[in-house]
Design a protein around this motif. Structure first.
Motif, short mmCIF file in Angstrom:
data_model
loop_
_atom_site.label_atom_id
_atom_site.label_comp_id
_atom_site.label_asym_id
_atom_site.label_seq_id
_atom_site.Cartn_x
_atom_site.Cartn_y
_atom_site.Cartn_z
N ALA A 18 50.69 52.16 16.94
CA ALA A 18 50.23 50.85 16.48
C ALA A 18 49.84 49.97 17.65
O ALA A 18 48.82 49.26 17.60
CB ALA A 18 51.33 50.18 15.64
N VAL A 19 50.64 49.98 18.72
CA VAL A 19 50.31 49.18 19.90
C VAL A 19 49.01 49.66 20.53
O VAL A 19 48.12 48.85 20.87
CB VAL A 19 51.46 49.25 20.92
N LEU A 20 48.85 50.96 20.67
CA LEU A 20 47.63 51.49 21.30
C LEU A 20 46.40 51.27 20.42
O LEU A 20 45.30 51.07 20.95
CB LEU A 20 47.81 52.98 21.59
N ILE A 21 46.57 51.30 19.11
CA ILE A 21 45.44 51.00 18.22
C ILE A 21 44.98 49.56 18.41
O ILE A 21 43.78 49.27 18.46
CB ILE A 21 45.82 51.27 16.75
N GLY A 22 45.95 48.63 18.53
CA GLY A 22 45.60 47.24 18.80
C GLY A 22 44.86 47.08 20.11
O GLY A 22 43.84 46.37 20.20
N VAL A 23 45.35 47.75 21.17
CA VAL A 23 44.66 47.71 22.47
C VAL A 23 43.29 48.35 22.36
O VAL A 23 42.32 47.87 22.96
CB VAL A 23 45.52 48.41 23.54
N HIS A 24 43.17 49.41 21.59
CA HIS A 24 41.91 50.12 21.41
C HIS A 24 40.86 49.21 20.79
O HIS A 24 39.72 49.13 21.27
CB HIS A 24 42.15 51.34 20.52
N PHE A 25 41.23 48.51 19.72
CA PHE A 25 40.29 47.57 19.08
C PHE A 25 39.94 46.42 20.02
O PHE A 25 38.80 45.98 20.07
CB PHE A 25 40.90 47.03 17.79
N TRP A 26 40.95 45.92 20.73
CA TRP A 26 40.71 44.80 21.64
C TRP A 26 39.75 45.19 22.76
O TRP A 26 38.85 44.42 23.11
CB TRP A 26 42.04 44.35 22.22
N ARG A 27 39.90 46.41 23.29
CA ARG A 27 39.01 46.84 24.36
C ARG A 27 37.59 47.09 23.86
O ARG A 27 36.63 46.95 24.62
CB ARG A 27 39.56 48.10 25.02
N ILE A 28 37.45 47.48 22.61
CA ILE A 28 36.10 47.63 22.05
C ILE A 28 35.36 46.31 22.14
O ILE A 28 34.18 46.25 22.52
CB ILE A 28 36.16 48.13 20.60
N ARG A 29 36.07 45.23 21.81
CA ARG A 29 35.45 43.90 21.89
C ARG A 29 35.15 43.53 23.33
O ARG A 29 34.06 43.03 23.65
CB ARG A 29 36.37 42.86 21.25
N LYS A 30 36.11 43.73 24.23
CA LYS A 30 35.93 43.34 25.62
C LYS A 30 34.87 44.17 26.33
O LYS A 30 34.26 43.70 27.30
CB LYS A 30 37.27 43.46 26.36
N ASP A 31 34.65 45.39 25.86
CA ASP A 31 33.65 46.26 26.48
C ASP A 31 32.25 46.08 25.90
O ASP A 31 31.36 46.88 26.15
CB ASP A 31 34.07 47.73 26.35
N GLY A 32 32.07 45.05 25.07
CA GLY A 32 30.75 44.77 24.53
C GLY A 32 30.48 45.38 23.18
O GLY A 32 29.31 45.54 22.81
N GLY A 33 31.52 45.72 22.44
CA GLY A 33 31.34 46.30 21.12
C GLY A 33 31.20 47.81 21.18
O GLY A 33 31.34 48.44 22.23
N ILE A 34 30.91 48.39 20.03
CA ILE A 34 30.74 49.84 19.95
C ILE A 34 29.51 50.24 20.75
O ILE A 34 28.49 49.56 20.75
CB ILE A 34 30.61 50.28 18.49
N SER A 35 29.61 51.36 21.44
CA SER A 35 28.46 51.84 22.23
C SER A 35 27.28 52.09 21.30
O SER A 35 27.43 52.52 20.16
CB SER A 35 28.82 53.13 22.95
N ARG A 36 26.10 51.83 21.81
CA ARG A 36 24.89 51.99 21.01
C ARG A 36 23.76 52.57 21.87
O ARG A 36 23.84 52.51 23.11
CB ARG A 36 24.44 50.63 20.45
N PRO A 37 22.77 53.13 21.25
CA PRO A 37 21.65 53.69 22.04
C PRO A 37 20.99 52.63 22.90
O PRO A 37 20.95 51.45 22.55
CB PRO A 37 20.70 54.23 20.98
N ALA A 38 20.49 53.05 24.04
CA ALA A 38 19.80 52.11 24.95
C ALA A 38 18.58 51.54 24.29
O ALA A 38 17.82 52.25 23.62
CB ALA A 38 19.44 52.83 26.24
N GLU A 39 18.39 50.22 24.45
CA GLU A 39 17.24 49.56 23.86
C GLU A 39 16.02 49.73 24.75
O GLU A 39 16.12 49.81 25.97
CB GLU A 39 17.54 48.08 23.66
N GLU A 40 14.86 49.79 24.14
CA GLU A 40 13.61 49.92 24.89
C GLU A 40 13.30 48.60 25.59
O GLU A 40 13.51 47.54 25.03
CB GLU A 40 12.48 50.31 23.95
#
Length: 247
Positions: free
Chosen positions: A225-247
């Motif tokens: 549970a603690v690591l899941i919370g950190v996991h979600f928090w880091r997704i936000r701090k890292d700029g969201g979910i990774s996505r394909p490079a924009e042109e």
């Protein structure tokens, strides 16, 4: 002429509402942002996300499905604890009572069992999706490491729960696992010590059952549970979910 108060005004403009939520009803971008950032359960999520990150065909929702399965397993696990006693004399009979004596007990147990199988599968598929889409690259290396630890915890949760029914399948499966731990590394004192710590003795018995039970219902879920919370928090701090490079 005195203005009449609507139900919404009475509900969202009273002191109790403002003391709990500390903002007005979220009917614009600013108030929605305040609602997200001031809420304990919502603040780890980004207020805005890129449209490409919520495409169903890109993420497949595998991460959220894994999280929902964890919630289902937590709820069903707590309910099962009302009927299960970690004793070698009663564990098997308690499982049978859940199947045949407790109302809807078989549904509850099957939800927990199949939810556990599903969580192992979806966490693995989620890791494969992240790897395939390059979600482990900079700046998300740390979160990728957390994901690997969560995968290992998921496997250990499944393993520790495997012994709890105390039937022949569970008993001999854990016996084989314990023997593998004792022989790895070969002829090592460390391996024998690890086996003794895991089993709580020289044979799989009451000590092993109570240790697996405590690990399954307290230690591993809390760490996860603690690591899941950190996991979600880091997704936000890292700029969201990774996505394909924009042109």
């Amino acid at each position: 002429m005195k203005k009449k108060n609507t139900i919404a005004d009475l509900l969202f403009n009273n002191r109790f509402w403002k003391s709990v939520f500390r903002h007005d009803y979220p009917d614009n971008d600013l108030s929605r942002s305040e609602a997200m950032t001031s809420n304990l359960f919502l603040h780890i999520q980004s207020v805005k996300v890129h449209t490409n990150t919520i495409r169903p065909g890109y993420t497949l929702g595998l991460g959220l499905i894994s999280f929902y399965l964890f919630i289902i397993l937590t709820i069903t696990g707590v309910l099962l604890m009302f009927y299960y006693i970690p004793s070698i004399e009663r564990a098997y009979n308690d499982m049978k009572d859940l199947e045949f004596a407790v109302s809807y007990g078989i549904i509850l147990r099957n939800l927990h069992r199949w939810g556990a199988h599903g969580m192992v599968a979806f966490v693995f598929f989620h890791m494969c999706r992240v790897f395939y889409t390059g979600g482990y690259k900079q700046p998300r290396e740390f979160n990728w490491g957390i994901g690997i630890v969560l995968l290992i915890l998921t496997l250990f949760l499944s393993l520790t729960g495997y012994l709890l029914p105390w039937d022949q399948l569970a008993f001999w499966a854990i016996t084989i696992v314990a023997n593998l731990i004792g022989t790895s590394p070969p002829e090592s004192i460390l391996g024998a010590s690890l086996r003794y710590i895991v089993v709580g003795g020289r044979e799989v018995g009451q000590n092993a059952l109570i240790r697996f039970y405590v690990m399954h219902v307290i230690v591993l879920p809390l760490v996860a549970a603690v690591l899941i919370g950190v996991h979600f928090w880091r997704i936000r701090k890292d700029g969201g979910i990774s996505r394909p490079a924009e042109e």
